[in-house]
Motif scaffolding. Structure first.
Motif, PDB file in Angstrom:
ATOM      1  N   ALA A   1      47.066  -6.317  94.894  1.00  0.00           N
ATOM      2  CA  ALA A   1      47.964  -7.125  95.716  1.00  0.00           C
ATOM      3  C   ALA A   1      49.332  -6.484  95.921  1.00  0.00           C
ATOM      4  CB  ALA A   1      48.124  -8.514  95.087  1.00  0.00           C
ATOM      5  N   ALA A   2      49.829  -5.756  94.930  1.00  0.00           N
ATOM      6  CA  ALA A   2      51.129  -5.099  95.072  1.00  0.00           C
ATOM      7  C   ALA A   2      51.122  -4.051  96.171  1.00  0.00           C
ATOM      8  CB  ALA A   2      51.553  -4.457  93.752  1.00  0.00           C
ATOM      9  N   HIS A   3      49.925  -3.697  96.643  1.00  0.00           N
ATOM     10  CA  HIS A   3      49.788  -2.739  97.738  1.00  0.00           C
ATOM     11  C   HIS A   3      49.024  -3.338  98.916  1.00  0.00           C
ATOM     12  CE1 HIS A   3      51.601   0.140  95.096  1.00  0.00           C
ATOM     13  NE2 HIS A   3      50.688  -0.115  94.177  1.00  0.00           N
ATOM     14  N   GLY A   4      49.014  -4.672  98.990  1.00  0.00           N
ATOM     15  CA  GLY A   4      48.469  -5.370 100.146  1.00  0.00           C
ATOM     16  C   GLY A   4      47.002  -5.727 100.064  1.00  0.00           C
ATOM     17  N   VAL A   5      46.306  -5.340  98.998  1.00  0.00           N
ATOM     18  CA  VAL A   5      44.871  -5.561  98.877  1.00  0.00           C
ATOM     19  C   VAL A   5      44.613  -6.840  98.079  1.00  0.00           C
ATOM     20  CG1 VAL A   5      42.696  -4.627  97.991  1.00  0.00           C
ATOM     21  CG2 VAL A   5      44.377  -3.107  99.045  1.00  0.00           C
ATOM     22  N   THR A   6      43.877  -7.765  98.677  1.00  0.00           N
ATOM     23  CA  THR A   6      43.624  -9.052  98.017  1.00  0.00           C
ATOM     24  C   THR A   6      42.239  -9.135  97.391  1.00  0.00           C
ATOM     25  OG1 THR A   6      42.863 -10.035 100.099  1.00  0.00           O
ATOM     26  CG2 THR A   6      45.209 -10.261  99.564  1.00  0.00           C
ATOM     27  N   THR A   7      41.307  -8.326  97.893  1.00  0.00           N
ATOM     28  CA  THR A   7      39.951  -8.305  97.343  1.00  0.00           C
ATOM     29  C   THR A   7      39.531  -6.858  97.125  1.00  0.00           C
ATOM     30  OG1 THR A   7      39.247 -10.400  98.340  1.00  0.00           O
ATOM     31  CG2 THR A   7      37.520  -8.828  97.802  1.00  0.00           C
ATOM     32  N   MET A   8      38.967  -6.592  95.956  1.00  0.00           N
ATOM     33  CA  MET A   8      38.481  -5.258  95.617  1.00  0.00           C
ATOM     34  C   MET A   8      37.058  -5.343  95.104  1.00  0.00           C
ATOM     35  SD  MET A   8      41.803  -3.741  93.564  1.00  0.00           S
ATOM     36  CE  MET A   8      42.207  -5.306  92.773  1.00  0.00           C
ATOM     37  N   VAL A   9      36.313  -4.264  95.308  1.00  0.00           N
ATOM     38  CA  VAL A   9      34.971  -4.175  94.750  1.00  0.00           C
ATOM     39  C   VAL A   9      34.892  -2.907  93.913  1.00  0.00           C
ATOM     40  CG1 VAL A   9      32.498  -4.216  95.213  1.00  0.00           C
ATOM     41  CG2 VAL A   9      34.078  -5.304  96.832  1.00  0.00           C
ATOM     42  N   ASP A  10      34.660  -3.068  92.625  1.00  0.00           N
ATOM     43  CA  ASP A  10      34.468  -1.907  91.764  1.00  0.00           C
ATOM     44  C   ASP A  10      33.104  -1.309  92.073  1.00  0.00           C
ATOM     45  OD1 ASP A  10      35.505  -0.607  88.950  1.00  0.00           O
ATOM     46  OD2 ASP A  10      33.321  -0.618  89.158  1.00  0.00           O
ATOM     47  N   ALA A  11      33.096  -0.019  92.404  1.00  0.00           N
ATOM     48  CA  ALA A  11      31.882   0.626  92.908  1.00  0.00           C
ATOM     49  C   ALA A  11      31.149   1.383  91.816  1.00  0.00           C
ATOM     50  CB  ALA A  11      32.223   1.548  94.078  1.00  0.00           C
ATOM     51  N   GLY A  12      30.535   0.641  90.906  1.00  0.00           N
ATOM     52  CA  GLY A  12      29.635   1.255  89.945  1.00  0.00           C
ATOM     53  C   GLY A  12      30.255   1.791  88.684  1.00  0.00           C
ATOM     54  N   SER A  13      31.482   1.372  88.356  1.00  0.00           N
ATOM     55  CA  SER A  13      32.065   1.835  87.094  1.00  0.00           C
ATOM     56  C   SER A  13      31.244   1.375  85.901  1.00  0.00           C
ATOM     57  CB  SER A  13      33.506   1.334  86.956  1.00  0.00           C
ATOM     58  OG  SER A  13      34.324   1.840  87.983  1.00  0.00           O
ATOM     59  N   ALA A  14      30.644   0.183  86.017  1.00  0.00           N
ATOM     60  CA  ALA A  14      29.871  -0.388  84.914  1.00  0.00           C
ATOM     61  C   ALA A  14      28.395  -0.454  85.258  1.00  0.00           C
ATOM     62  CB  ALA A  14      30.375  -1.791  84.570  1.00  0.00           C
ATOM     63  N   GLY A  15      27.575  -0.184  84.248  1.00  0.00           N
ATOM     64  CA  GLY A  15      26.145  -0.429  84.333  1.00  0.00           C
ATOM     65  C   GLY A  15      25.807  -1.646  83.494  1.00  0.00           C
ATOM     66  N   GLU A  16      24.518  -1.891  83.341  1.00  0.00           N
ATOM     67  CA  GLU A  16      24.128  -3.122  82.627  1.00  0.00           C
ATOM     68  C   GLU A  16      24.623  -3.155  81.183  1.00  0.00           C
ATOM     69  OE1 GLU A  16      21.978  -3.034  80.002  1.00  0.00           O
ATOM     70  OE2 GLU A  16      21.104  -1.021  80.185  1.00  0.00           O
ATOM     71  N   ALA A  17      24.790  -1.994  80.558  1.00  0.00           N
ATOM     72  CA  ALA A  17      25.159  -1.967  79.143  1.00  0.00           C
ATOM     73  C   ALA A  17      26.603  -2.369  78.888  1.00  0.00           C
ATOM     74  CB  ALA A  17      24.899  -0.574  78.564  1.00  0.00           C
ATOM     75  N   ASN A  18      27.469  -2.246  79.903  1.00  0.00           N
ATOM     76  CA  ASN A  18      28.881  -2.553  79.661  1.00  0.00           C
ATOM     77  C   ASN A  18      29.514  -3.427  80.737  1.00  0.00           C
ATOM     78  OD1 ASN A  18      28.906  -0.620  81.705  1.00  0.00           O
ATOM     79  ND2 ASN A  18      29.772   0.995  80.424  1.00  0.00           N
ATOM     80  N   PHE A  19      28.680  -4.042  81.570  1.00  0.00           N
ATOM     81  CA  PHE A  19      29.235  -4.883  82.629  1.00  0.00           C
ATOM     82  C   PHE A  19      29.983  -6.087  82.072  1.00  0.00           C
ATOM     83  CE2 PHE A  19      29.179  -8.425  85.575  1.00  0.00           C
ATOM     84  CZ  PHE A  19      29.801  -7.845  86.683  1.00  0.00           C
ATOM     85  N   HIS A  20      29.538  -6.606  80.929  1.00  0.00           N
ATOM     86  CA  HIS A  20      30.191  -7.791  80.352  1.00  0.00           C
ATOM     87  C   HIS A  20      31.675  -7.532  80.111  1.00  0.00           C
ATOM     88  CE1 HIS A  20      28.898  -5.259  77.014  1.00  0.00           C
ATOM     89  NE2 HIS A  20      29.802  -5.842  76.249  1.00  0.00           N
TER      90      HIS A  20
END
Length: 407
Positions: A91-110
């Motif tokens: 938001a500090a740079h105008g972005v209100t929605t973000m999508v993390d693109a695969g940083s987490a897999g099933e083992a660490n998504f929690h």
């Protein structure tokens, strides 16, 4: 979908004199918008009188679009060695929605969910990495070595337990990730995406697999990120057959996403595609800690690059707002109707003289720049600005005045 999760505000917010752009309803003059304490639009009109209890934000004729939506970032800070904090690209740079693109897999998504997504003031969603470990040690330890890297049952279970925030699957299809495994991870990811009825986002890079073959596996709604990369063997500029395949893919509903990043955007490729009538469907940054101070900087600068290459301003706005929302299944129509959650970006387009680089190191001077002024998340206005990287060679760390992060 979790939708907009804005906390209840103490006072209503009245935005005065904003020029709407990028909405499905056209306005021929500036408007006022009253947002209630519940974060929803209470009134839209020409001259709203809200009373003393409302805070007033004078837009001073700035443009107001649906909230900028960046569908390729890496914000699993602390969970991977490349991720940023959401405040560094939000938001500090105008972005209100973000999508993390695969940083987490099933083992660490929690952990991504509990420590990043849920506390964030922005709306954050995720593409779940097909590889169980995600990008823990990005490019040093591959998440897709062989079948031992993938747990199909656990991946399906993770998606089913988190459908409010997981919007698709992510596969990095590049030999630096998968070695000689070629198309198998993409085929597995596509199979799971059909089972889960979600899109797959595929990173295209150094072959194998071939960009050509990846396009042949994808169907309507799937996403190709880094669509204008300049890598040898993977550039649509150097291969006429591949270019035609990309055109055909776009025509059948595959989303071509910029995904700028530190190694995946070429001015020459993008300019040639635009001149031939092949624009990106969505504009995204692929911001991470190796691209922030390098080629990318922020969403506003990435949007400005596409503007400079020939995209119309209205098309740049659409590719940065409603198009990415549609790509991940969020509401994109009627966003200025009474009762809808208020999620907007106020910005100007200003004259400039800014030298920037693409991912191959080619330079260009931008003469018009998107300048975010405020991100509106419910009834909370957040002052926004373009990110300015630190001067090269300086000894002092650069601190962002709004998010506080030091580079």
């Amino acid at each position: 979908m979790i939708g907009n999760r804005f906390p209840k505000a103490a006072r209503p917010l009245l935005i005065k004199g904003a020029r709407p752009i990028g909405f499905d309803k056209a306005f021929d003059q500036p408007i006022d918008i009253l947002i209630g304490t519940d974060g929803r639009i209470a009134e839209v009109g020409g001259a709203i009188v809200a009373g003393d209890e409302a805070r007033t934000l004078d837009a001073k004729g700035a443009w107001m679009s649906p909230g900028w939506t960046d569908i390729h970032v890496h914000v699993w800070y602390g969970g991977t060695d490349i991720s940023l904090k959401p405040t560094q690209c939000g938001a500090a740079h105008g972005v209100t929605t973000m999508v993390d693109a695969g940083s987490a897999g099933e083992a660490n998504f929690h952990g991504l969910r509990e420590f990043i997504i849920e506390p964030a003031r922005e709306n954050i969603y995720a593409f779940l990495n097909l590889g169980s470990i995600g990008l823990v040690a990005c490019n040093r330890v591959s998440e897709l070595i062989d079948m031992r890297s993938i747990d199909i049952d656990r991946t399906i279970a993770t998606v089913e337990a988190n459908r409010d925030v997981i919007v698709g699957l992510k596969v990095r299809a590049s030999h630096v990730i998968t070695g000689g495994w070629d198309l198998t991870p993409v085929k597995l990811g596509k199979k799971l995406s059909r089972i889960l009825k979600l899109p797959i986002m595929v990173h295209v890079g150094e072959p194998p697999p071939l960009y050509d073959d990846v396009l042949g596996l994808l169907t309507e709604g799937d996403i190709v990120t880094h669509c204008f990369n300049g890598k040898a063997g993977g550039s649509i500029l150097e291969d006429e057959d591949l270019y035609r395949l990309a055109e055909q893919a776009a025509a059948r509903g595959i989303v071509l996403d910029v995904g700028h990043g530190g190694a995946s955007f070429s001015f020459d490729v993008a300019k040639a595609a635009l001149e031939r009538g092949l624009p990106p469907k969505t504009i995204s940054t692929d911001l991470h800690n190796r691209s922030l101070d390098g080629a990318v900087w922020d969403m506003a600068t990435t949007m400005s690059k596409l503007l400079s290459l020939g995209m119309k301003m209205e098309d740049v706005v659409t590719a940065s707002t409603t198009a990415p929302r549609r790509a991940i299944g969020l509401a994109a129509d009627g966003l200025l109707e009474t009762g809808k959650p208020a999620e907007f970006t106020l910005f100007d387009v200003v004259d400039a003289d800014v030298t920037v680089k693409d991912s191959q190191g080619a330079t260009s001077t931008l003469h018009r720049m998107f300048e975010p002024r405020h991100a509106i998340l419910g009834a909370e206005p957040i002052v926004a600005h373009r990110y300015v990287p630190p001067a090269r060679g300086g000894d002092e760390p650069h601190a962002c005045p709004h998010c506080g992060w030091k580079s």
